[in-house]
Design a protein around this motif. Structure first.
Motif, mmCIF file in Angstrom:
data_model
loop_
_atom_site.group_PDB
_atom_site.id
_atom_site.type_symbol
_atom_site.label_atom_id
_atom_site.label_comp_id
_atom_site.label_asym_id
_atom_site.label_seq_id
_atom_site.Cartn_x
_atom_site.Cartn_y
_atom_site.Cartn_z
ATOM 1 N N LEU A 177 0.800 -1.221 0.000
ATOM 2 C CA LEU A 177 0.000 0.000 0.000
ATOM 3 C C LEU A 177 0.838 1.279 0.000
ATOM 4 O O LEU A 177 0.422 2.312 -0.516
ATOM 5 C CB LEU A 177 -0.932 -0.021 1.217
ATOM 6 N N SER A 178 2.039 1.212 0.550
ATOM 7 C CA SER A 178 2.857 2.432 0.597
ATOM 8 C C SER A 178 3.217 2.918 -0.802
ATOM 9 O O SER A 178 3.596 4.071 -1.010
ATOM 10 C CB SER A 178 4.142 2.191 1.396
ATOM 11 N N GLY A 179 3.067 2.049 -1.794
ATOM 12 C CA GLY A 179 3.313 2.470 -3.177
ATOM 13 C C GLY A 179 2.369 3.564 -3.633
ATOM 14 O O GLY A 179 2.675 4.321 -4.551
ATOM 15 N N THR A 187 -9.744 3.022 -2.271
ATOM 16 C CA THR A 187 -9.081 1.707 -2.430
ATOM 17 C C THR A 187 -8.003 1.487 -1.374
ATOM 18 O O THR A 187 -7.508 0.379 -1.226
ATOM 19 C CB THR A 187 -8.414 1.633 -3.821
ATOM 20 N N SER A 188 -7.642 2.560 -0.626
ATOM 21 C CA SER A 188 -6.557 2.382 0.353
ATOM 22 C C SER A 188 -7.086 2.337 1.784
ATOM 23 O O SER A 188 -6.320 2.305 2.723
ATOM 24 C CB SER A 188 -5.526 3.512 0.207
ATOM 25 N N GLN A 189 -8.403 2.334 1.936
ATOM 26 C CA GLN A 189 -8.956 2.190 3.290
ATOM 27 C C GLN A 189 -8.717 0.774 3.791
ATOM 28 O O GLN A 189 -8.724 -0.191 3.020
ATOM 29 C CB GLN A 189 -10.468 2.475 3.262
ATOM 30 N N PHE A 190 -8.536 0.646 5.090
ATOM 31 C CA PHE A 190 -8.229 -0.655 5.702
ATOM 32 C C PHE A 190 -9.252 -1.707 5.281
ATOM 33 O O PHE A 190 -8.882 -2.825 4.906
ATOM 34 C CB PHE A 190 -8.211 -0.529 7.220
ATOM 35 N N THR A 191 -10.495 -1.350 5.290
ATOM 36 C CA THR A 191 -11.552 -2.339 5.006
ATOM 37 C C THR A 191 -11.497 -2.839 3.568
ATOM 38 O O THR A 191 -11.991 -3.903 3.252
ATOM 39 C CB THR A 191 -12.940 -1.700 5.249
ATOM 40 N N VAL A 234 -0.123 -5.539 2.273
ATOM 41 C CA VAL A 234 1.120 -5.334 3.023
ATOM 42 C C VAL A 234 1.510 -3.867 2.884
ATOM 43 O O VAL A 234 0.990 -3.164 2.012
ATOM 44 C CB VAL A 234 2.267 -6.232 2.488
ATOM 45 N N THR A 235 2.405 -3.403 3.759
ATOM 46 C CA THR A 235 2.819 -2.000 3.674
ATOM 47 C C THR A 235 3.853 -1.793 2.588
ATOM 48 O O THR A 235 3.717 -0.910 1.739
ATOM 49 C CB THR A 235 3.391 -1.546 5.030
ATOM 50 N N ARG A 236 4.892 -2.618 2.589
ATOM 51 C CA ARG A 236 5.992 -2.421 1.641
ATOM 52 C C ARG A 236 6.229 -3.670 0.811
ATOM 53 O O ARG A 236 5.994 -4.792 1.273
ATOM 54 C CB ARG A 236 7.306 -2.135 2.381
ATOM 55 N N GLY A 237 6.736 -3.459 -0.402
ATOM 56 C CA GLY A 237 7.167 -4.593 -1.200
ATOM 57 C C GLY A 237 6.471 -4.644 -2.541
ATOM 58 O O GLY A 237 5.291 -4.290 -2.659
#
Ligand SMILES: NC(=O)C1=CN([C@@H]2O[C@H](COP(=O)(O)OP(=O)(O)OC[C@H]3O[C@@H](n4cnc5c(N)ncnc54)[C@H](OP(=O)(O)O)[C@@H]3O)[C@@H](O)[C@H]2O)C=CC1
Ligand SMILES: CC(=O)N[C@@H](CCC(=O)OP(=O)(O)O)C(=O)O
Length: 342
Positions: A177-179, A187-191, A234-237
């Protein structure tokens, strides 16, 4: 060296600040933000940096060029081309993390970024900073996009050596998601992100022309590529799974040998042994790109799995790599080579 950083409050800028803080050639980092911004403590715009005493000042191009030896722009596409233009025209050293100066064709930029491009003369002064293949850097370095970095490093050996059917490239790329940067979106909300996978920008991703531009420089016979992007929880990758048809029957061992040869002088590219495939945690936290290769003799298909940390090799880490090369420093200077496992 005095280094300007514009955009420290964003995800890439925040990571870049941390890397610059421990870079041996950097004496001071001067921070700049919006042109109308009041002077703001860094700890206010980046709460994670509570003990930092640096201040973020309004961006003024002449001040940046007077006070610094080089400038990093970790600002949004469309913004950078306005802010950085005086520096580009003055041949002032810049590493630009945005997509504003990656595409040589302004019409292509407008088609894929949905906004006016920089003028042709300005675009011609920029060089594309895919660090393992950027042998002719100009003063203005256009740092590659994250998906483009992972995909191009995965494809280079088989494309440069014409080992594949040039019409057969299919890429299934996935990003944390950090991308997407810190801006909020539906589209970036937790749910939406948690327990979910989301394909997005189908046949509309701005990295398609960027990847094609580089692939056709290596091998003009490549007409197009199938490229999809998926947001993963995931946050990164980034994991780019690349499928291509082999031009001739081959073996996994032979392909691994070719990748090892291509990257034998590339400290940040890890070619895994035959039978091993990388995971995100192989690289997250490092500036490495890990590559896993497999040949399927039944379908005559080569699978290349390429993983990077989108904020490191995909952004801030590669920016430092390009900075090191611009300043004639060893390309590994100030960069972490080990992942933050587990
Ligand atoms: N995230 C990633 O994995 C990657 C990102 N990139 C690129 O790097 C750049 C930064 O990305 P990312 O960190 O994700 O973005 P963020 O959205 O997290 O941050 C954007 C940054 O740009 C600044 N900014 C926006 N408008 C202006 C303006 N008018 N004047 C000055 N500063 C401005 C923001 O400051 P403020 O908060 O004060 O508005 C913020 O610091 C983008 O071009 C992105 O496309 C490239 C590769 C990978
Ligand atoms: C998950 C996610 O949204 N990722 C971003 C990657 C942005 C990026 O790499 O930056 P540039 O636009 O500078 O290339 C995207 O797909 O647009």
């Amino acid at each position: 060296m005095q280094v300007a950083l514009i955009g420290v409050s964003g995800y890439s800028g925040t990571v870049l600040y941390r890397l610059l803080k421990q870079h041996p050639a950097v004496d001071q980092i001067n921070l700049y933000g919006h042109v109308d911004q009041v002077v703001t403590p860094l700890a206010t715009v980046v709460p994670a940096y509570q003990k930092e005493t640096a201040m973020v000042r309004p961006f003024v191009a002449t001040t940046v060029m007077t006070e610094n030896d080089v400038a990093f722009f970790a600002t949004s596409a469309g913004v950078t081309q306005t802010l950085a233009l005086p520096l580009l025209k003055a041949d002032f050293p810049v590493i630009d993390l945005s997509g504003d100066f990656r595409l040589q064709d302004p019409a292509s930029y407008t088609r894929w970024y949905h906004r006016p491009a920089a003028e042709v003369a300005a675009l011609a002064k920029a060089s594309y900073g895919l660090a393992e293949f950027n042998h002719h850097l100009t003063a203005y370095v256009a740092n590659p996009g994250c998906y483009a970095t992972a995909t191009l490093l995965g494809l280079a050996p088989v494309v440069q050596n014409h080992l594949i059917d040039p019409t057969s490239i299919v890429v299934d790329a996935k990003s944390g998601l950090s991308g997407a940067g810190k801006k909020l979106a539906a589209t970036s909300q937790f749910t939406m992100v948690n327990d979910n996978l989301q394909l997005y920008k189908l046949n509309q991703h701005q990295h398609i022309p960027e990847i094609m531009q580089q692939l056709q420089a290596w091998w003009p016979a490549i007409p197009a590529l199938e490229f999809t992007t998926t947001l993963i929880p995931v946050t990164r990758g980034i994991m780019s799974s690349i499928y291509v048809k082999a031009a001739q029957p081959t073996t996994t061992a032979a392909l691994v040998a070719q990748y090892q040869k291509t990257y034998q002088t590339s400290p940040f590219v890890q070619v895994l042994p035959a039978g091993e495939l990388p995971t995100l945690k192989t690289v997250v936290g490092s500036n490495n790109c890990a590559l896993g290769i497999n040949y399927n003799p039944v379908t005559k298909t080569i699978l290349i799995v390429s993983v990077i940390d989108n904020l490191m090799k995909g952004a801030a880490g590669q920016a430092i790599q390009n900075f090191n090369q611009l300043m004639n420093l060893p390309q590994t200077t100030g960069l972490p080579t080990l992942p933050t496992f587990p």
